[in-house]
Design an enzyme around this catalytic site. Structure first.
Site, PDB file in Angstrom:
ATOM      1  N   GLY A  15       1.396 -11.974  -6.772  1.00  0.00           N
ATOM      2  CA  GLY A  15       2.429 -11.806  -5.751  1.00  0.00           C
ATOM      3  C   GLY A  15       2.664 -13.119  -5.017  1.00  0.00           C
ATOM      4  N   ARG A  29       2.118 -34.380  -4.413  1.00  0.00           N
ATOM      5  CA  ARG A  29       2.114 -35.690  -3.733  1.00  0.00           C
ATOM      6  C   ARG A  29       0.711 -36.297  -3.646  1.00  0.00           C
ATOM      7  NH1 ARG A  29       7.205 -35.017   0.441  1.00  0.00           N
ATOM      8  NH2 ARG A  29       8.729 -34.939  -1.247  1.00  0.00           N
ATOM      9  N   ASP A 131      -2.523 -10.376   1.316  1.00  0.00           N
ATOM     10  CA  ASP A 131      -3.483  -9.279   1.542  1.00  0.00           C
ATOM     11  C   ASP A 131      -4.763  -9.722   2.271  1.00  0.00           C
ATOM     12  OD1 ASP A 131      -1.644  -7.880   0.071  1.00  0.00           O
ATOM     13  OD2 ASP A 131      -2.839  -7.842  -1.768  1.00  0.00           O
ATOM     14  N   MET A 173       1.776  -3.741   3.787  1.00  0.00           N
ATOM     15  CA  MET A 173       1.195  -3.984   2.463  1.00  0.00           C
ATOM     16  C   MET A 173      -0.298  -4.283   2.588  1.00  0.00           C
ATOM     17  SD  MET A 173       3.828  -6.175   0.167  1.00  0.00           S
ATOM     18  CE  MET A 173       5.063  -5.338  -0.841  1.00  0.00           C
ATOM     19  N   ALA A 190      -0.882  -1.251  18.652  1.00  0.00           N
ATOM     20  CA  ALA A 190      -0.569   0.053  18.050  1.00  0.00           C
ATOM     21  C   ALA A 190      -1.553   1.123  18.540  1.00  0.00           C
ATOM     22  CB  ALA A 190      -0.635  -0.052  16.532  1.00  0.00           C
ATOM     23  N   ARG A 258       6.438 -10.454   2.362  1.00  0.00           N
ATOM     24  CA  ARG A 258       6.080 -11.569   1.477  1.00  0.00           C
ATOM     25  C   ARG A 258       7.036 -12.753   1.603  1.00  0.00           C
ATOM     26  NH1 ARG A 258       4.188  -8.657  -3.584  1.00  0.00           N
ATOM     27  NH2 ARG A 258       5.749  -9.797  -4.730  1.00  0.00           N
TER      28      ARG A 258
HETATM   29  O1  F6P Z   1      -0.852  -8.599  -3.490  1.00  0.00           O
HETATM   30  C1  F6P Z   1       0.296  -8.758  -2.731  1.00  0.00           C
HETATM   31  C2  F6P Z   1       1.103  -7.480  -2.694  1.00  0.00           C
HETATM   32  O2  F6P Z   1       2.229  -7.712  -1.895  1.00  0.00           O
HETATM   33  C3  F6P Z   1       0.340  -6.237  -2.233  1.00  0.00           C
HETATM   34  O3  F6P Z   1       0.194  -6.180  -0.837  1.00  0.00           O
HETATM   35  C4  F6P Z   1       1.192  -5.141  -2.802  1.00  0.00           C
HETATM   36  O4  F6P Z   1       0.443  -3.964  -3.008  1.00  0.00           O
HETATM   37  C5  F6P Z   1       1.652  -5.721  -4.114  1.00  0.00           C
HETATM   38  O5  F6P Z   1       1.535  -7.126  -3.993  1.00  0.00           O
HETATM   39  C6  F6P Z   1       3.046  -5.366  -4.508  1.00  0.00           C
HETATM   40  O6  F6P Z   1       3.281  -5.906  -5.748  1.00  0.00           O
HETATM   41  P1  F6P Z   1       4.712  -6.002  -6.435  1.00  0.00           P
HETATM   42  O7  F6P Z   1       5.445  -7.135  -5.784  1.00  0.00           O
HETATM   43  O8  F6P Z   1       4.399  -6.277  -7.847  1.00  0.00           O
HETATM   44  O9  F6P Z   1       5.412  -4.705  -6.185  1.00  0.00           O
END
Ligand code: F6P
Length: 325
Positions: A15, A29, A131, A173, A190, A258
């Site tokens: 990911g 660099r 993560d 995530m 929270a 992400r």
């Molecule tokens: O490992 C990073 C991550 O964003 C996790 O948090 C999540 O479960 C997974 O990748 C999602 O993966 P994809 O982008 O393949 O759906």
């Protein structure tokens, strides 16, 4: 230019994580400053198997420091898990004259990196995954940016939650790790956090909401890690069937976590780890991952990294609960 015979390959895998580009820039660099060629591998380990290579110079990494994603593209390679894929990759590395490789990615990618080390290749890994589930480093590249994205989103959700008197279940995530959820719980205040590490009952969640209602709160925010023991949407309908004072809404933050421009912390971590990885390879070291330990970037054995599971300190879970009162 007087180039040393060493040429270093570089790939991103798994990911994507904000700061991968900053890390690519640092590697290119640092290597060029040391008269070392850099071979960018496109599409992660799949690209290594297929020989998708491009030589990279300092200008190829201009203007990418502030960009999320990865200019080298990334894949979750199934082929590389097989012995045949690994053999093909090593053949392509030898054909192109790649003496060493830097792998930027999460735990699966670091396992792939270690497989190459076992077959005699010189490899250093760099932890990058939102993560924060990688053993041997306090922080992986991308975590801080993702955390800030979650914090921003929850702050906004709190505005609408409090205006309407609602419970919001916010799904974060993290796969099997509750790190993002529990830390997000602390930084957003929270009312409750659900993580894979600390399973809860429906009654406990309902109590937390009812308690917030009774104590005069105008809303409740519950952070639900994607790996928690309830599916977020199912939990919402179970809660709505109970009369808890607040109605329930769900927000699944998903892949937004992400993306985006890396924070200063992630850019700095990426720069330090990228430079450290190249230095290690130039010193002939192999089989390590760069890890943030205390204030320093240390070299941690890849064998150790992939054979340990990183857990989130349960003290943070209790802290999140206590501070929400
Ligand atoms: O490992 C990073 C991550 O964003 C996790 O948090 C999540 O479960 C997974 O990748 C999602 O993966 P994809 O982008 O393949 O759906």
């Amino acid at each position: 230019m007087d180039l040393k015979p060493l040429s270093i390959g570089l790939l991103t895998s798994g990911g994507d994580a904000p700061g991968m580009n900053a890390c690519i820039r640092a590697i290119v660099r640092t290597a060029i400053s040391n008269n070392t060629r850099v071979i960018g591998v496109v599409n992660g380990f799949d690209g290594l198997i297929n020989g998708e290579f491009k030589f990279m110079g300092p200008r190829d990494v201009g203007g990418i420091l502030a960009r999320g994603g990865t200019i080298l593209q990334t894949r979750r390679s199934l082929a590389f898990k097989e012995a045949r894929g690994q053999r093909d990759a090593i053949r392509k590395m030898n054909e192109v004259g790649m003496d060493a490789l830097v792998v930027i990615g999460g735990d699966g990618s670091l396992t792939g990196a270690n497989a190459l080390v076992k077959q005699g290749m010189k490899v250093v890994g760099i932890p990058a995954s939102i993560d924060n589930d990688i053993w041997g480093t306090n922080m992986a590249i991308g975590v801080d940016t993702a955390m800030n994205t979650i914090m921003d989103a929850v702050d906004k959700l709190r505005d609408t939650a409090s205006s309407h008197g609602r419970t919001f279940l916010v799904e974060t995530m993290g796969r099997g790790s509750g790190y993002l959820a529990v830390m997000a719980g602390i930084v957003t205040g929270a009312e409750m956090v659900l993580t894979p590490e600390v399973p809860v009952t429906l009654e406990e969640v309902a109590d937390a909401i009812e308690d917030a209602y009774r104590r005069g709160k105008t809303h409740a925010i519950i952070i639900v890690a994607e790996g928690a023991n309830f599916r977020t949407t199912e939990l919402a309908s179970l809660l709505d069937d109970m009369d808890l004072g607040f109605k329930t809404r769900v927000t699944i933050l998903g892949h937004i976590q992400r993306g985006g421009s890396p924070t200063a912390f992630d850019r700095l971590l990426a720069a330090r780890m990228g430079a450290k990885a190249v230095d290690a390879l130039l010193e002939g070291k192999t089989g390590f991952m760069t890890g943030l330990q205390g204030r320093d970037i240390e070299l941690v054995s890849l064998d150790e990294v992939v054979s340990h599971e990183r857990t989130t300190n349960p003290d943070y879970y209790s802290m999140a609960r206590m501070l929400a009162r």
